[in-house]
Write an enzyme that holds these catalytic residues in place. Structure first.
Site, mmCIF file in Angstrom:
data_model
loop_
_atom_site.group_PDB
_atom_site.id
_atom_site.type_symbol
_atom_site.label_atom_id
_atom_site.label_comp_id
_atom_site.label_asym_id
_atom_site.label_seq_id
_atom_site.Cartn_x
_atom_site.Cartn_y
_atom_site.Cartn_z
ATOM 1 N N SER A 99 37.998 11.480 24.868
ATOM 2 C CA SER A 99 38.171 12.401 25.996
ATOM 3 C C SER A 99 36.848 13.110 26.243
ATOM 4 O O SER A 99 36.019 13.242 25.322
ATOM 5 C CB SER A 99 39.255 13.435 25.658
ATOM 6 O OG SER A 99 39.236 14.504 26.572
ATOM 7 N N TYR A 105 41.971 19.525 19.086
ATOM 8 C CA TYR A 105 41.998 18.382 19.997
ATOM 9 C C TYR A 105 40.582 17.886 20.293
ATOM 10 O O TYR A 105 40.263 16.706 20.118
ATOM 11 C CB TYR A 105 42.711 18.750 21.301
ATOM 12 C CG TYR A 105 42.790 17.585 22.266
ATOM 13 C CD1 TYR A 105 43.806 16.645 22.156
ATOM 14 C CD2 TYR A 105 41.842 17.413 23.273
ATOM 15 C CE1 TYR A 105 43.876 15.563 23.025
ATOM 16 C CE2 TYR A 105 41.900 16.344 24.146
ATOM 17 C CZ TYR A 105 42.924 15.418 24.012
ATOM 18 O OH TYR A 105 42.981 14.339 24.864
#
Length: 257
Positions: free
Chosen positions: A138, A148
């Site tokens: 990401s 994350y």
């Protein structure tokens, strides 16, 4: 005929990879937790494209699930030519608001599963001197964004390091770093998306098309779409302290990418 194994194959980017690869004539091995959705997807891909679509139910937050996929990747009688490590999820909440069990589960799926499955796949690919791995990360990998972002940063660093180690072996590895993609990701995490500007959204099929083109070019990092390429250019120039504050506010507002 070649084959591809896709984790997190029933939705979002994983489903887009499955559709594109099947349309290109590749047999597919579909990995996810939901058996019914896997079977439905396999039937559709087989009927539409005439490829073999194998179903492999597995929870990659569990050792047994990871081991089952490892075993399939190590099967030299049914070789996998492309591995797409796409399975992943987000947790809603700031650090210390998220239960530790959920944080550890994220690391299991985003890091341990990616490490083990990449190793299992590339070991047999190196022997055949061909193959590829796409590890879905990401753009959050490039900004301070808690567990994350940290897990996705690990995916990028690991993938590019492994790519260097396997250079010349015939095996290609690439980290894919999209931004916001219209999938079930935020819904599953209980995150609203109404406040995310329309220009920030990407189409999963276009992300996959660009990713496969970058893999064919031999790139080890793919950031789809010129908008996000430009944003990442700004990120590289921004002071780390300022970037951390902006990232924290954006994370609370928009959720993980």
């Amino acid at each position: 005929m070649t084959s591809a194994l896709i984790t997190g194959a029933t939705a979002g980017i994983g489903a887009a990879f499955a559709r594109r690869l099947a349309a290109d004539g590749h047999d597919v091995v579909l990995v996810a937790r939901d058996v019914d959705r896997l079977r439905e997807q396999a039937t559709e891909l087989h009927d539409r494209h005439g490829v073999e679509a194998e179903v492999l139910p597995a929870d990659l937050a569990d050792d047994a699930g990871i081991a089952a996929v490892e075993a399939r990747l190590a099967d030299t009688k049914r070789p996998v030519d492309l591995l797409v490590n796409n399975a992943g999820f987000g947790n809603k909440g700031r650090f210390l608001d998220v239960p530790m069990a959920d944080e550890l589960r994220m690391l299991k799926v985003h890091c341990e599963a990616v490490l083990r499955l990449t190793a299992a796949a590339t070991a047999t690919m190196r022997e055949r001197r061909r193959g590829g791995v796409v590890n879905v990360a990401s753009v959050a990998a490039f900004v301070p964004r808690g567990t994350y972002g940290a897990s996705k940063s690990w995916v990028v660093q690991f993938t590019q390091g492994a790519a260097r180690d396997l250079a010349g072996s015939g095996v290609r590895l690439m980290a894919l770093c999209p931004g916001f993609v219209r999938t079930e990701f935020h819904q599953r995490a209980g995150m609203g998306t109404d406040n995310i500007p329309g220009w920030m959204w990407l189409d999963a099929d276009k992300v996959v098309a660009e990713a496969l083109a970058d893999l064919a070019r031999g790139r080890t990092l793919s950031v789809p779409d010129p908008r996000y390429k430009a944003l990442m250019g700004v990120v590289k120039l921004a002071p780390r302290g300022l970037l951390g504050g902006v990232s924290s506010r954006a994370g609370r507002k928009f959720g993980p990418m």
